[in-house]
Every structure is written in C-alpha cells, then in structure tokens.
Design a protein around this motif. Structure first.
Motif, PDB file in Angstrom:
ATOM      1  N   HIS A 451       0.825  -1.212   0.000  1.00 21.13           N
ATOM      2  CA  HIS A 451       0.000   0.000   0.000  1.00 21.13           C
ATOM      3  C   HIS A 451       0.855   1.256   0.000  1.00 21.13           C
ATOM      4  O   HIS A 451       0.531   2.244  -0.682  1.00 21.13           O
ATOM      5  CB  HIS A 451      -0.918  -0.017   1.225  1.00 21.13           C
ATOM      6  N   ILE A 452       1.951   1.236   0.725  1.00 21.18           N
ATOM      7  CA  ILE A 452       2.821   2.412   0.772  1.00 21.18           C
ATOM      8  C   ILE A 452       3.430   2.694  -0.600  1.00 21.18           C
ATOM      9  O   ILE A 452       3.463   3.843  -1.066  1.00 21.18           O
ATOM     10  CB  ILE A 452       3.920   2.206   1.829  1.00 21.18           C
ATOM     11  N   VAL A 453       3.882   1.652  -1.263  1.00 18.66           N
ATOM     12  CA  VAL A 453       4.547   1.835  -2.555  1.00 18.66           C
ATOM     13  C   VAL A 453       3.556   2.208  -3.650  1.00 18.66           C
ATOM     14  O   VAL A 453       3.819   3.110  -4.464  1.00 18.66           O
ATOM     15  CB  VAL A 453       5.318   0.549  -2.928  1.00 18.66           C
ATOM     16  N   VAL A 454       2.400   1.545  -3.672  1.00 16.19           N
ATOM     17  CA  VAL A 454       1.482   1.707  -4.803  1.00 16.19           C
ATOM     18  C   VAL A 454       0.520   2.873  -4.602  1.00 16.19           C
ATOM     19  O   VAL A 454       0.159   3.561  -5.562  1.00 16.19           O
ATOM     20  CB  VAL A 454       0.695   0.402  -5.030  1.00 16.19           C
ATOM     21  N   VAL A 455       0.100   3.136  -3.352  1.00 14.72           N
ATOM     22  CA  VAL A 455      -0.963   4.116  -3.110  1.00 14.72           C
ATOM     23  C   VAL A 455      -0.473   5.302  -2.291  1.00 14.72           C
ATOM     24  O   VAL A 455      -0.667   6.463  -2.679  1.00 14.72           O
ATOM     25  CB  VAL A 455      -2.165   3.446  -2.409  1.00 14.72           C
ATOM     26  N   TRP A 456       0.173   5.044  -1.154  1.00 14.07           N
ATOM     27  CA  TRP A 456       0.474   6.130  -0.218  1.00 14.07           C
ATOM     28  C   TRP A 456       1.467   7.131  -0.797  1.00 14.07           C
ATOM     29  O   TRP A 456       1.255   8.349  -0.699  1.00 14.07           O
ATOM     30  CB  TRP A 456       1.019   5.541   1.090  1.00 14.07           C
ATOM     31  N   ILE A 457       2.543   6.654  -1.387  1.00 15.48           N
ATOM     32  CA  ILE A 457       3.543   7.568  -1.954  1.00 15.48           C
ATOM     33  C   ILE A 457       2.957   8.398  -3.105  1.00 15.48           C
ATOM     34  O   ILE A 457       3.120   9.637  -3.117  1.00 15.48           O
ATOM     35  CB  ILE A 457       4.793   6.785  -2.403  1.00 15.48           C
ATOM     36  N   PRO A 458       2.261   7.797  -4.095  1.00 12.01           N
ATOM     37  CA  PRO A 458       1.633   8.639  -5.123  1.00 12.01           C
ATOM     38  C   PRO A 458       0.625   9.636  -4.565  1.00 12.01           C
ATOM     39  O   PRO A 458       0.522  10.766  -5.055  1.00 12.01           O
ATOM     40  CB  PRO A 458       0.960   7.626  -6.053  1.00 12.01           C
ATOM     41  N   ARG A 459      -0.117   9.221  -3.533  1.00 12.78           N
ATOM     42  CA  ARG A 459      -1.098  10.140  -2.943  1.00 12.78           C
ATOM     43  C   ARG A 459      -0.397  11.302  -2.247  1.00 12.78           C
ATOM     44  O   ARG A 459      -0.867  12.450  -2.332  1.00 12.78           O
ATOM     45  CB  ARG A 459      -1.981   9.376  -1.966  1.00 12.78           C
ATOM     46  N   LYS A 460       0.707  11.047  -1.562  1.00  8.12           N
ATOM     47  CA  LYS A 460       1.457  12.121  -0.910  1.00  8.12           C
ATOM     48  C   LYS A 460       2.034  13.095  -1.942  1.00  8.12           C
ATOM     49  O   LYS A 460       2.005  14.312  -1.754  1.00  8.12           O
ATOM     50  CB  LYS A 460       2.577  11.521  -0.050  1.00  8.12           C
ATOM     51  N   VAL A 461       2.573  12.535  -3.015  1.00 11.13           N
ATOM     52  CA  VAL A 461       3.121  13.392  -4.072  1.00 11.13           C
ATOM     53  C   VAL A 461       2.029  14.258  -4.680  1.00 11.13           C
ATOM     54  O   VAL A 461       2.227  15.463  -4.928  1.00 11.13           O
ATOM     55  CB  VAL A 461       3.809  12.531  -5.148  1.00 11.13           C
ATOM     56  N   ALA A 462       0.855  13.675  -4.906  1.00  9.82           N
ATOM     57  CA  ALA A 462      -0.253  14.446  -5.463  1.00  9.82           C
ATOM     58  C   ALA A 462      -0.717  15.532  -4.503  1.00  9.82           C
ATOM     59  O   ALA A 462      -1.040  16.655  -4.917  1.00  9.82           O
ATOM     60  CB  ALA A 462      -1.405  13.511  -5.815  1.00  9.82           C
ATOM     61  N   THR A 463      -0.751  15.213  -3.198  1.00  6.73           N
ATOM     62  CA  THR A 463      -1.179  16.198  -2.215  1.00  6.73           C
ATOM     63  C   THR A 463      -0.198  17.360  -2.126  1.00  6.73           C
ATOM     64  O   THR A 463      -0.598  18.533  -2.070  1.00  6.73           O
ATOM     65  CB  THR A 463      -1.331  15.532  -0.839  1.00  6.73           C
ATOM     66  N   LEU A 464       1.093  17.048  -2.126  1.00  8.37           N
ATOM     67  CA  LEU A 464       2.100  18.105  -2.057  1.00  8.37           C
ATOM     68  C   LEU A 464       2.098  18.973  -3.310  1.00  8.37           C
ATOM     69  O   LEU A 464       2.417  20.169  -3.246  1.00  8.37           O
ATOM     70  CB  LEU A 464       3.490  17.486  -1.849  1.00  8.37           C
ATOM     71  N   SER A 465       1.717  18.394  -4.414  1.00  7.90           N
ATOM     72  CA  SER A 465       1.671  19.173  -5.659  1.00  7.90           C
ATOM     73  C   SER A 465       0.361  19.925  -5.834  1.00  7.90           C
ATOM     74  O   SER A 465       0.202  20.667  -6.810  1.00  7.90           O
ATOM     75  CB  SER A 465       1.900  18.247  -6.856  1.00  7.90           C
ATOM     76  N   GLY A 466      -0.574  19.736  -4.888  1.00  5.11           N
ATOM     77  CA  GLY A 466      -1.826  20.470  -4.937  1.00  5.11           C
ATOM     78  C   GLY A 466      -2.891  19.849  -5.803  1.00  5.11           C
ATOM     79  O   GLY A 466      -3.873  20.513  -6.148  1.00  5.11           O
ATOM     80  N   TYR A 467      -2.753  18.590  -6.152  1.00  2.00           N
ATOM     81  CA  TYR A 467      -3.726  17.917  -7.006  1.00  2.00           C
ATOM     82  C   TYR A 467      -4.397  16.787  -6.239  1.00  2.00           C
ATOM     83  O   TYR A 467      -3.842  16.236  -5.278  1.00  2.00           O
ATOM     84  CB  TYR A 467      -3.069  17.363  -8.272  1.00  2.00           C
ATOM     85  N   HIS A 468      -5.585  16.457  -6.681  1.00  2.00           N
ATOM     86  CA  HIS A 468      -6.323  15.326  -6.108  1.00  2.00           C
ATOM     87  C   HIS A 468      -6.756  14.414  -7.237  1.00  2.00           C
ATOM     88  O   HIS A 468      -7.466  14.840  -8.154  1.00  2.00           O
ATOM     89  CB  HIS A 468      -7.551  15.808  -5.329  1.00  2.00           C
ATOM     90  N   TYR A 469      -6.297  13.188  -7.207  1.00  4.91           N
ATOM     91  CA  TYR A 469      -6.578  12.218  -8.258  1.00  4.91           C
ATOM     92  C   TYR A 469      -7.536  11.152  -7.719  1.00  4.91           C
ATOM     93  O   TYR A 469      -7.130  10.290  -6.925  1.00  4.91           O
ATOM     94  CB  TYR A 469      -5.295  11.558  -8.749  1.00  4.91           C
TER      95      TYR A 469
END
Length: 507
Positions: A451-469
């Motif tokens: 979950h950390i590799v597939v979901v959590w890290i991409p979600r953190k990157v998206a949050t820091l970049s100001g986007y919601h996917y």
C-alpha cells in the motif's frame, strides 16, 4: 439478565437485506459539515445554554441518526478541547480556568447523555445505532486542500478519557461487539453486487486475525533463526560472504511492516530485528556478534507484547467481555507491582544477570544428537530468561487474583465482574480495537508495504503538488481486492461462516 438478552438480540438481529453487509464507512464524510465549523459556533455559546438544535441547525442531513451522530461528534470534540491544559505562568488563572473547564466537561457529558437517551426514546434498528456511531465527519473545513482527517463517534469513545456514561451503555457495547464480528452495514440496494459481498468478508475480526497471524509467522522465523543461526562460511571472507535467504528477508520485511503499521509495544519491539541486521552489515547477525543481542531482545519482548490487551493479541480472538476484563485486571496489578519493584532491584538484577552469564560460559545441556548443531549459548540464555520471566508473571498473576477483590457476583454484566473501573478500561480497549479495524480497505502487515509503494507515496506526491486524483482511491480498492481480499475471504470461510452465505444456503 436484561443486558444478556440485549446483547444476544443485537448480535442475532439482522436487516431485511443481509447480502448488503459492507465495511464501507457511513458517509461519505465530504458531504457532511466539518466538526470544526459546528464546534466553533457552539464554543461561542455558554455551555449551559447549548441545545441539540444549536448544533445541527443550518446543516442538511439525510436522516435523524446522522444528525445525532454529528451532534455527538461535535460535543465530544468540544469536550476534548475543554480537557486540554495550556501551560501558563499565571498559576492562579490556570487554576481558575481548569476549574471552569471541569464544570463545562460535566455539563457536556450530561448533554451527551441526554441526546443519546432521547435518541433511544423510540425504536432504533441496528442500522440506526451503527449510523450514529460510525458516520465519518471531516475534522477541519479545508478537506478540499488535502486535509482529509475524519472522526467518528466510536473514535472518540475509544480514547482513554472518553465519557463512561456513553461507553458503558449496554446498546453501545452490544453494537461494538456486533461490528467486530460482522462489520458495518450498507443497505443501499443499488450497490448490492458481488464486489460488495466480497468486501463484506473483510470484517474487523478477520483483519485482526490476519494481523495476529503475521506476528505469529514472524515469531516462528525469529525463533528458528535463534535456534539455528547462520554458520561461519569456510572462506577467507568470513562472515561477509554470507548471503541472505528467504528466512532473513522475511524477518526484515515483516518487522518493517509492523513498525509502520501502528505504534504499539509489540510492533515497536519488532524493529529490533532490522536494527540487528543493519548493524551487522555486510554480514548477518551471528552469536559471536553484538548485533545478535537485538534478536534476543526481540524474541524476549515479542511473545510478551502479544499477551498484552492491545492489538494484535490472542485475547481478541475470544469474546471481548470475557477475555479483556481479566487481562486488564492482571495488567494493571502487575504494572503497579512489578514495575516499581523492577526499578528498585534493577542494579541487583543487572549484576545477577552478568554473573549468570559468566557461570554459563561453558556449554551445557549438550545436544544428544551429534549430527545436529546445538543452539548457541546466547539462545539458550535468552530462552532461560524468558522461561523464568513467564514463571514469575504466572506466579504473580495467581497472587494478584488471590488477594484482589473477588468478582462481583451480583453483576449481570461480564464487563464489570471484577470492578466497574476494570470494566470501563476493558470497554475502551474493545472500542479502540474495533475502531481501528473497522475502517474500509485496511492493509494489515505485511500488505501495508504494498500500500505504501502503490498508493500512499503517489497520494502524498499528489497532495504536495496540490492535485487530487480520484483514480488513486479506485486503485486502492483494486489493490486491496487483489492482495488482501482473497486472504480475508479465506479466513472468513475457514473460521467464521459468513452470515449472508448461511442465509443464502437456507433459501
């Protein structure tokens, strides 16, 4: 007798659509107002003048149980804020503020009890009660900016300083136990599909069992490593030529998944294993190295941690109202007796341990099988200390039970059979474990690494970049159904026959 019948009726009751059981949280939380918005308005009023209408007016809810859930969540949030202590140099002013806050806390607890009592003044189904306890609300009003922290009433009840008047209510205790066994329910006929039934097999009890089974597997690998550690290769490179195998890789990965899962004694102590392997690089821990001591401590602490009344533990594999009160009683008594005594005798204990290690420097308990390498002396010493510790704990527990207050035979509630104080603590532990395992799409160890590799890290990157996917939420469900879902389904079918399957077979 009334409470026992109530527990049995709530556990056995079911809705008209048993096939629609799901662990999805009641919500979604984004469609409801945030707790912060309402609490900010209510905090401006005098506590004695707060009414139910002051909390819910101005907001739109789909039904009355959701209204009650929001009101309870706001009042519990405000109560928590009132109990916070803010340091100040003005001691007299701090004392006056503390007295005023205590009075406000009592008033809020009375209001919470009144709202819950009025809610139960007419018939409420299991669905209504679960809605009041499990509906999620955003804490802050800036969820669109990435702050998606949500809270439920059951989350507040699981905290150590939660109000006893609510947690001790027999209906709440019975519904919490029911959710632990069957999960929450979602009765929208439009989603009564195969995937909904597949997700429904992931009950809190099944997820906890997988978590507990992962720790047992970890212990098996750890004990096997201590009993049969690596041997020094017959090469000039010595220990640095040792290659890690599946056993060593499994130990490190499982320990890391425990450490990032939750902050508990058993999970934190598991991190001693990767520390041991890290400090022994480029080799691996062996009896002659200092890093082997970390493995010994991990093997010593892990079984003890699994016996504490905190998840994961075999105590939660049984009925909570039967196993937890005794565990809380013994744990409290031992912490009051053994902890100060151990601190007092620590210098002598350290000296005795050192002298014992010197006396056991030569080999003893020789293995009668000449073709099998005997376990190293360090492993023997670890298991000897563990045996002595368990023996001391067993004798101390027997003594505690012998001299403690006898069970209250006139109490019909199993939670309070030792004392009401022990019963309150046991209920909070039960609410905490059910709250922790009743969220949707949980990734227990070691699947949380995926979950950390597939979901959590991409979600953190998206949050820091100001986007919601939104695609990440779909991806999370797909990954869960591929890796975790089959195992929860296997556990559910193997150990606990799903209720909807039983109903289907009887038709």
């Amino acid at each position: 007798m009334t409470k026992q019948l109530l527990n049995r009726d709530v556990m056995d009751s079911d809705e008209n659509t048993p096939l629609l059981s799901s662990n999805a949280p009641f919500g979604p939380a984004a469609q409801f107002p945030s707790i912060h918005v309402a609490s900010r308005h209510v905090a401006a009023l005098d506590v004695n003048q707060i009414r139910f209408e002051d909390i819910v007016n101005g907001f739109v809810f789909e039904d009355h149980p959701t209204q009650v859930s929001f009101a309870l969540a706001v009042l519990l949030h405000l109560r928590k804020k009132k109990k916070e202590i803010h340091p100040s140099d003005d001691l007299y002013g701090l004392w006056l503020a503390h007295k005023a806050n205590l009075r406000d806390v009592d008033t809020l607890e009375n209001l919470l009890t009144d709202i819950w009592t009025l809610f139960l003044a007419e018939y409420r189904s299991v669905r209504d009660i679960q809605t009041a306890l499990w509906t999620s609300f955003l804490v802050q009003d800036d969820g669109e900016n990435g702050n998606m922290d949500t809270r439920r009433v059951v989350d507040f009840l699981a905290e150590p300083d939660s109000p006893d008047s609510l947690l001790s209510h027999p209906l709440i205790s019975a519904v919490i136990e029911r959710v632990w066994i069957h999960g929450t329910k979602n009765e929208d006929p439009r989603i009564a599909g195969l995937l909904t039934r597949y997700d429904a097999l992931s009950t809190p009890r099944a997820i906890h069992f997988i978590d507990w089974l992962a720790h047992i597997t970890f212990l098996v690998f750890l004990f096997h490593y201590l009993l049969y550690p690596i041997e020094q290769p017959h090469t000039s490179g010595g220990w640095s030529w040792y290659q890690y195998g599946p056993r060593e890789v499994s130990l490190v990965l499982l320990a890391l998944s425990f450490g990032i899962h939750s902050r508990s004694f058993v999970n934190i102590s598991a991190l001693l294993v990767p520390i041991s392997f890290l400090t022994s690089l480029p080799s691996a821990p062996h009896p002659e190295s200092f890093s082997f001591i970390f493995l010994q401590w991990a093997a010593f602490l892990q079984p003890l941690g699994l016996n504490f009344p905190h998840p994961p533990s075999h105590l939660f594999l049984f009925q909570h109202r039967r196993s937890l009160p005794l565990a809380v009683l013994i744990n409290r008594a031992l912490s009051r007796i053994l902890y100060p005594v151990s601190l007092f005798f620590f210098p002598l204990l350290l000296l005795a341990t050192y002298l014992l290690s010197l006396s056991l420097a030569d080999a003893f308990l020789r293995n009668s099988f000449q073709d099998v390498m005997p376990p190293p002396l360090e492993t023997r010493f670890t298991f000897l200390c563990f045996f002595v510790t368990v023996l001391v704990l067993l004798l101390a527990s027997i003594s505690v039970l012998a001299i403690s207050t006898s069970p209250a035979h006139n109490s019909v509630d199993l939670w309070d059979r030792y004392s009401t104080d022990v019963g309150r603590s046991a209920r909070k532990i039960s609410a905490n474990v059910v709250s922790s395992y009743s969220t949707s799409y949980i990734f227990p160890p070691p699947f949380n690494l995926i979950h950390i590799v597939v979901v959590w890290i991409p979600r953190k990157v998206a949050t820091l970049s100001g986007y919601h996917y939104p695609i990440l939420e779909i991806l999370e469900r797909v990954v869960w159904r591929i890796f975790v879902g089959p195992l929860t389904a296997f556990v559910a079918f193997l150990l606990w026959r799903p209720r909807w399957l039983s109903r289907t077979a009887s038709l």
